[in-house]
Design a protein around this motif. Structure first.
Motif, PDB file in Angstrom:
ATOM      1  N   ILE A   1     -39.569 -61.777  10.604  1.00 45.86           N
ATOM      2  CA  ILE A   1     -38.302 -61.185  11.044  1.00 45.86           C
ATOM      3  C   ILE A   1     -37.833 -60.221   9.957  1.00 45.86           C
ATOM      4  O   ILE A   1     -37.838 -60.579   8.781  1.00 45.86           O
ATOM      5  CB  ILE A   1     -37.240 -62.272  11.297  1.00 45.86           C
ATOM      6  CG1 ILE A   1     -37.715 -63.217  12.397  1.00 45.86           C
ATOM      7  CG2 ILE A   1     -35.897 -61.649  11.657  1.00 45.86           C
ATOM      8  CD1 ILE A   1     -36.834 -64.419  12.598  1.00 45.86           C
TER       9      ILE A   1
ATOM     10  N   TYR B   1     -30.425 -64.117  13.024  1.00 48.52           N
ATOM     11  CA  TYR B   1     -31.328 -64.944  13.814  1.00 48.52           C
ATOM     12  C   TYR B   1     -31.202 -66.419  13.440  1.00 48.52           C
ATOM     13  O   TYR B   1     -31.257 -67.300  14.289  1.00 48.52           O
ATOM     14  CB  TYR B   1     -32.781 -64.474  13.649  1.00 48.52           C
ATOM     15  CG  TYR B   1     -33.168 -63.357  14.586  1.00 48.52           C
ATOM     16  CD1 TYR B   1     -32.329 -62.253  14.773  1.00 48.52           C
ATOM     17  CD2 TYR B   1     -34.357 -63.377  15.268  1.00 48.52           C
ATOM     18  CE1 TYR B   1     -32.674 -61.225  15.618  1.00 48.52           C
ATOM     19  CE2 TYR B   1     -34.719 -62.342  16.120  1.00 48.52           C
ATOM     20  CZ  TYR B   1     -33.872 -61.276  16.288  1.00 48.52           C
ATOM     21  OH  TYR B   1     -34.220 -60.261  17.134  1.00 48.52           O
TER      22      TYR B   1
ATOM     23  N   ARG C   1     -30.180 -69.353  15.961  1.00 47.61           N
ATOM     24  CA  ARG C   1     -31.071 -70.499  16.151  1.00 47.61           C
ATOM     25  C   ARG C   1     -30.351 -71.810  15.837  1.00 47.61           C
ATOM     26  O   ARG C   1     -30.498 -72.795  16.561  1.00 47.61           O
ATOM     27  CB  ARG C   1     -32.315 -70.351  15.271  1.00 47.61           C
ATOM     28  CG  ARG C   1     -33.332 -71.449  15.527  1.00 47.61           C
ATOM     29  CD  ARG C   1     -34.606 -71.294  14.730  1.00 47.61           C
ATOM     30  NE  ARG C   1     -34.316 -71.353  13.317  1.00 47.61           N
ATOM     31  CZ  ARG C   1     -34.799 -70.492  12.415  1.00 47.61           C
ATOM     32  NH1 ARG C   1     -35.581 -69.503  12.793  1.00 47.61           N
ATOM     33  NH2 ARG C   1     -34.511 -70.615  11.140  1.00 47.61           N
TER      34      ARG C   1
ATOM     35  N   PRO D   1     -32.219 -64.885  20.823  1.00 45.83           N
ATOM     36  CA  PRO D   1     -32.044 -63.432  20.949  1.00 45.83           C
ATOM     37  C   PRO D   1     -32.298 -63.012  22.395  1.00 45.83           C
ATOM     38  O   PRO D   1     -33.109 -63.633  23.098  1.00 45.83           O
ATOM     39  CB  PRO D   1     -33.116 -62.857  20.020  1.00 45.83           C
ATOM     40  CG  PRO D   1     -33.502 -63.966  19.112  1.00 45.83           C
ATOM     41  CD  PRO D   1     -33.254 -65.236  19.863  1.00 45.83           C
TER      42      PRO D   1
END
Length: 103
Positions: free
Chosen positions: A39, A47, A51, A57
């Motif tokens: 990433i 992210y 999560r 996403p």
């Protein structure tokens, strides 16, 4: 399967048969699946927050939706009335993904 994939698969099988994977570090240990190395750094914090809160996403959600519709299409008959509806839904999802990629 692509030719390169076939070559790689063959070489991996040969290496397995020769025992080249038996003494690797971490053998028998669980995989570290929360690795963020793929990433971009600028997105890692966002992210991770998503999560940790159970959110995904949008790209992942769309891909899951596309896969679900494709699975349903494989399971129903061509002449089923739902077939046309599912095909339209699939096309709409694909268009959404295309629009988002072009932004």
């Amino acid at each position: 399967m692509w030719l390169l994939d076939q070559i790689v698969e063959q070489r991996v099988k040969e290496a397995q048969q020769q025992g080249q994977f038996t003494d690797l570090p971490g053998t028998g240990q669980p995989l570290q699946l929360d690795d963020d190395s793929m990433i971009p750094e600028s997105l890692r914090v966002a992210y991770r927050i998503l999560r940790n809160h159970g959110a995904l996403p949008p790209e992942i959600v769309w891909r899951q939706d596309i896969n679900s519709v494709q699975d349903l299409l494989r399971k129903i008959e061509q002449d089923d009335p739902a077939n046309e509806v599912l095909r339209k839904r699939l096309r709409l999802l694909q268009l959404q993904v295309g629009i988002q990629r072009n932004r």
